[in-house]
Design an enzyme around this catalytic site. Sequence first.
Site, mmCIF file in Angstrom:
data_model
loop_
_atom_site.group_PDB
_atom_site.id
_atom_site.type_symbol
_atom_site.label_atom_id
_atom_site.label_comp_id
_atom_site.label_asym_id
_atom_site.label_seq_id
_atom_site.Cartn_x
_atom_site.Cartn_y
_atom_site.Cartn_z
ATOM 1 N N ASP A 319 0.868 -1.170 0.000
ATOM 2 C CA ASP A 319 0.000 0.000 0.000
ATOM 3 C C ASP A 319 0.911 1.228 0.000
ATOM 4 O O ASP A 319 2.138 1.120 0.149
ATOM 5 C CB ASP A 319 -0.920 -0.023 1.225
ATOM 6 C CG ASP A 319 -2.245 0.692 0.982
ATOM 7 O OD1 ASP A 319 -2.322 1.508 0.046
ATOM 8 O OD2 ASP A 319 -3.205 0.445 1.731
ATOM 9 N N ASP A 320 0.333 2.388 -0.175
ATOM 10 C CA ASP A 320 1.115 3.622 -0.352
ATOM 11 C C ASP A 320 2.040 3.869 0.838
ATOM 12 O O ASP A 320 1.590 3.971 1.985
ATOM 13 C CB ASP A 320 0.155 4.785 -0.538
ATOM 14 C CG ASP A 320 0.847 6.080 -0.917
ATOM 15 O OD1 ASP A 320 2.089 6.116 -0.955
ATOM 16 O OD2 ASP A 320 0.136 7.062 -1.167
#
Length: 400
Positions: A319-320
């Site tokens: 994820d980011d």
Amino acid sequence: MKHHDTPPELPDDNPRATFTRRRFLTLAGSGLALALTGRTLAAPTQAQAATREETLDYKIAQMLMIGFSGSTLQASNPIVRDVRDRGVGGVFLMDYNGSALSNITSPAQVKTLTAGLRDLASSWPLPLLIAVDQEGGQVARLKTRYGFPATVSQQYLGTRNDLTFTHSQAQSIARTLTTNGLNVNFAPVVDVNTNPRNPIIGSKGRSFSANPGTVSEHALEVIKAHREQGVLCTLKHFPGHGSSTADSHLGFVDVTGTWSEKELQPYRQILAAGECDLVMTAHIFNSRLDPNHPATLSYRTITNLLREQLGFWGVVLSDDMQMKAISSHYSLQQALGLSISAGVDMITMTPARAYQTDLASRAIDIIKGFVLSGAISETRIEESYTRIKRLKEQLARRTG
């Protein structure tokens, strides 16, 4: 199952204190812990640079999935250099309500943007992944106000519980992506809705159901519909974000007391069906799985659990890394080193500010420094590159 080459842990009586004090795993013989604590890496020799420069940089760049600013590809936009000159493996489009970071204004604009991105990547050996979050409902970057078709939430689909209807809705989303030049959907969400008041999953209607079997059935229909249209899907958020009481975009999220084994069931069933393209990690902390690291940075969670126990040997996507569950506790150097050592293949990052000019180049330099110093082996980079290459070859076959 016996775990292989599990990195030894640093002893600590308080797992959360371990996390917040940034005590990191030590890989035997690698020196990674020294590199990650900010000590200067030894500069590569001229011979090392000469022999690795041509191939290593590209393989590392393929491990990056970059967000960027702007809705057009002006020459001054850093993403132009990242794709054309550095060969990053993927990009993803964002929607920030008309801010400088937004990439989406209309279907015609998105088609022009994605066509330009593909053209920039055309001289590289592997095609560019162009992704978007288009789950449906509240999480849909291609919104009706920009002229894209309406969507319904995964919760709506699970509550209706009509697999034929779910398939048709997913087909519509997948056609929207292909029509507008996108080839990866950061969906479906396979988090089990064990906490309906969860601020980032349940309360936003992102989970199909509190029943893991229902989650699996509907997620499989979504994946099949996307594959029919030549779009890759991403299962998220491993190993399960459905029980959380906080949002990992905003800070530390501990699910130790709420997470349960049933949150793994959708992954088991979808993997058994052979229908998994990518898996996205969660930034949640669970001391029952790893007493020292959140999932994205956890060897125990990614390599021991997802790969060795569940049997997924495809591309793992983070994820980011700019989400505060990571960025508030780890430097970029630390996050990159730990995530790659844990088993992540592609690292997702958005610019921290509009027109940030050095995000991809900094990441490439940091990762290359780890390799040249011996903190991360070139074999480890090759493993991720091989998985990414295989995934892109599969995508090419599906799209003809």
